[in-house]
Design a protein around this motif. Sequence first.
Motif, mmCIF file in Angstrom:
data_model
loop_
_atom_site.group_PDB
_atom_site.id
_atom_site.type_symbol
_atom_site.label_atom_id
_atom_site.label_comp_id
_atom_site.label_asym_id
_atom_site.label_seq_id
_atom_site.Cartn_x
_atom_site.Cartn_y
_atom_site.Cartn_z
ATOM 1 N N GLY A 112 37.615 39.138 40.018
ATOM 2 C CA GLY A 112 38.473 39.253 38.855
ATOM 3 C C GLY A 112 39.231 37.943 38.805
ATOM 4 O O GLY A 112 39.532 37.178 39.321
ATOM 5 N N ARG A 113 39.481 37.780 37.189
ATOM 6 C CA ARG A 113 39.886 36.483 36.853
ATOM 7 C C ARG A 113 41.062 36.718 35.582
ATOM 8 O O ARG A 113 40.512 37.678 34.578
ATOM 9 C CB ARG A 113 39.058 35.334 36.482
ATOM 10 C CG ARG A 113 37.808 35.106 37.399
ATOM 11 C CD ARG A 113 38.386 34.081 38.545
ATOM 12 N NE ARG A 113 37.075 33.815 39.083
ATOM 13 C CZ ARG A 113 36.792 34.221 40.385
ATOM 14 N NH1 ARG A 113 37.323 35.466 40.684
ATOM 15 N NH2 ARG A 113 36.035 33.778 40.931
ATOM 16 N N LEU A 114 42.347 36.206 35.713
ATOM 17 C CA LEU A 114 43.179 36.398 34.470
ATOM 18 C C LEU A 114 43.838 35.294 34.388
ATOM 19 O O LEU A 114 44.825 34.973 35.091
ATOM 20 C CB LEU A 114 43.949 37.901 34.968
ATOM 21 C CG LEU A 114 44.889 38.207 33.746
ATOM 22 C CD1 LEU A 114 44.201 38.593 32.526
ATOM 23 C CD2 LEU A 114 45.954 39.360 34.379
ATOM 24 N N SER A 172 43.127 34.877 40.497
ATOM 25 C CA SER A 172 41.821 34.834 41.003
ATOM 26 C C SER A 172 41.530 35.886 42.391
ATOM 27 O O SER A 172 42.207 35.893 43.150
ATOM 28 C CB SER A 172 41.445 33.740 41.461
ATOM 29 O OG SER A 172 39.882 33.597 41.623
ATOM 30 N N THR A 173 40.469 36.597 42.132
ATOM 31 C CA THR A 173 40.343 37.374 43.343
ATOM 32 C C THR A 173 38.677 37.517 43.471
ATOM 33 O O THR A 173 37.828 37.800 42.519
ATOM 34 C CB THR A 173 40.872 38.681 43.364
ATOM 35 O OG1 THR A 173 40.589 39.469 44.549
ATOM 36 C CG2 THR A 173 40.249 39.559 41.988
ATOM 37 N N ASP A 174 38.177 37.393 44.791
ATOM 38 C CA ASP A 174 36.576 37.656 44.923
ATOM 39 C C ASP A 174 36.571 38.660 46.324
ATOM 40 O O ASP A 174 37.439 38.249 47.215
ATOM 41 C CB ASP A 174 36.042 36.404 45.470
ATOM 42 C CG ASP A 174 36.027 35.309 43.977
ATOM 43 O OD1 ASP A 174 34.901 35.455 43.426
ATOM 44 O OD2 ASP A 174 37.124 34.674 43.735
ATOM 45 N N TYR A 175 35.638 39.532 46.117
ATOM 46 C CA TYR A 175 35.439 40.492 47.350
ATOM 47 C C TYR A 175 34.079 40.896 47.457
ATOM 48 O O TYR A 175 33.407 41.051 46.393
ATOM 49 C CB TYR A 175 36.161 41.686 46.822
ATOM 50 C CG TYR A 175 36.443 42.632 48.028
ATOM 51 C CD1 TYR A 175 37.302 42.483 49.278
ATOM 52 C CD2 TYR A 175 35.373 43.599 48.228
ATOM 53 C CE1 TYR A 175 37.390 43.285 50.493
ATOM 54 C CE2 TYR A 175 35.396 44.677 49.377
ATOM 55 C CZ TYR A 175 36.588 44.375 50.441
ATOM 56 O OH TYR A 175 36.592 45.263 51.457
ATOM 57 N N GLY A 221 54.050 43.781 35.577
ATOM 58 C CA GLY A 221 52.809 44.713 35.116
ATOM 59 C C GLY A 221 51.673 44.217 35.254
ATOM 60 O O GLY A 221 50.764 44.663 34.206
ATOM 61 N N VAL A 222 51.246 43.037 35.554
ATOM 62 C CA VAL A 222 50.103 42.265 35.438
ATOM 63 C C VAL A 222 49.229 43.208 36.294
ATOM 64 O O VAL A 222 49.253 43.623 37.126
ATOM 65 C CB VAL A 222 50.025 40.825 35.909
ATOM 66 C CG1 VAL A 222 48.642 40.217 35.925
ATOM 67 C CG2 VAL A 222 50.994 40.023 35.043
ATOM 68 N N VAL A 223 47.940 43.233 35.567
ATOM 69 C CA VAL A 223 46.599 44.045 36.037
ATOM 70 C C VAL A 223 45.515 43.278 36.162
ATOM 71 O O VAL A 223 45.001 42.710 35.171
ATOM 72 C CB VAL A 223 46.154 45.392 35.220
ATOM 73 C CG1 VAL A 223 45.017 46.016 36.001
ATOM 74 C CG2 VAL A 223 47.646 46.090 35.178
ATOM 75 N N VAL A 224 45.065 42.746 37.359
ATOM 76 C CA VAL A 224 43.959 41.980 37.658
ATOM 77 C C VAL A 224 42.721 43.104 38.087
ATOM 78 O O VAL A 224 42.932 44.093 39.068
ATOM 79 C CB VAL A 224 43.965 40.936 38.761
ATOM 80 C CG1 VAL A 224 42.806 40.198 38.942
ATOM 81 C CG2 VAL A 224 45.168 40.109 38.500
#
Length: 513
Positions: A293-295, A281-284, A306-309
């Motif tokens: 972003g959520r994955l 999880s990311t918030d900006y 190689g994970v891409v968020v």
Amino acid sequence: MRLLSAILFAATLFGQQVPADCVVDGSVVNAATGEPIPRARVTFNSPAGQRATTTNATGQFSFTGATCGRVQLMATRPGFLPGTVGGPRPGGTFEPSLLKSGEPFHSPKIALTPHTVISGKVLDDQGDPLINVPINTLTSRVIQGRPTFQNAQTAITNDLGEYRIPGLQSGKYIICAQPNPGPGGIDLGDGSTAMGTQCYPGLPEAGSSLDVRGPDNRVNFTLSRVPTSKIRGSLAGAPRGATVSLVRRSLQSAGSTTPARMQPDGRFEILGVTPGSYLLSTDYWDSGRHLMGRLAINVGGADIEGVVVRLEPGFAITGTVRVESGQNSAAPPPRMNLLVRSSDPMTGNGALAWSKSRDSFTISELVPGSYRLEASVTPPWYVRRATMAGRDISKEEIPLSQAAGPVDVVLSDDSGGLEGVLEDAEGKPVAGVVMILQDGLPPRYLWMQSEGRFKLAGLAPGDYKVSGWDDAQFVEYANPDWMRRNSSITSVTVAPGQSVQVRIRRRTVPENR
């Protein structure tokens, strides 16, 4: 427990002064033993304000010169849950007392339930105490009519590896020890192993729980090292300063979130991840714009590379509101409340913006998931339907992964109503909660005082199931078997422009949920 303003009326009514010559004297006792409780604080809440006193050595209290009318008596004492006169259970709905001038209220008894306490010790597999380990209690709750577990309270083990969690209500619990890596926590060594999370009697998804009651509930843990994984990836579209966190999905509490080690170019690394289901999880926030972003990610025993968020503004759905008036009027759409509710509480429900004319809307900041539209409007209006691509999204969840719309929300004013009385087993009016259910829609609730009379307008024409409860917060209305066992349902049909008369039997929600 409802706010006092919801149960106490004003000190004057139609210009008449409320008498202030009422008398109350009673006692505070231990709900488990029946013994009197001295030095308990008793609060008297009335239309004129609040007064307080303390029980004597035999648990007695009294108030004289009290304001008459509907009042609340509440008692508190360290080591006990708060109690009220008429409260069916701690934290539940209660029936206020009616004081009348010249009629003393003798011998009300307020029963206080002792705190439930969980304590124990956390050791490693060599028998050594583990310090600074978060211990989380997850308690049974009913969310959207289905039982689930949510974090209640948290403790940290001391230098002896001991913990103690007081102040709990009796009920079903899952207790989890979630070691924290880093300073003051568990040494991860080379990162290939870590102390694994352990829950008793099992993880929430296992469906088992512990029935916890009374002050002496001991749960000990012996934690062993388990193989861990590394997660490496990148944050696409990331400005400098953006971060990524790893959240354990079934244990959303202290110790369940791990920040990633970030590089200036957006690459990140998370070490020592034990097996389980997680969310990256990311918030900006950038100049007032919310990027997110959520994955979802499942960790087994192997490293994940190689994970891409992707840090993106999220997508939006658009919609319009129009009127189909049963009165053949050209009235503009009335104001309404609107949201899209996600089936996953971790993803959020988006941000709503209306047009100036309030006949169109945009709900932005959505991430991929399943959603349904929830809307409410002032009677006599109601939401007749809310369709998108031929599906009524007010009555079913739909998957969304990209910008969508328009949602066609149609309002009508040919609503009906429901009115009646909530009764006890003897047919007498009683306080409680009336729940009104229509297939596919969230329930409507009415909280009532001791007269038990209710009236609800603005119902869409159609078939409803109505039930009455002492406390609605634990009603599993989405579980047909539970409702069949525990409820007394009255089926009604609401016709356009008509109000249906009903008498509803109040039922008690089972203590052992």
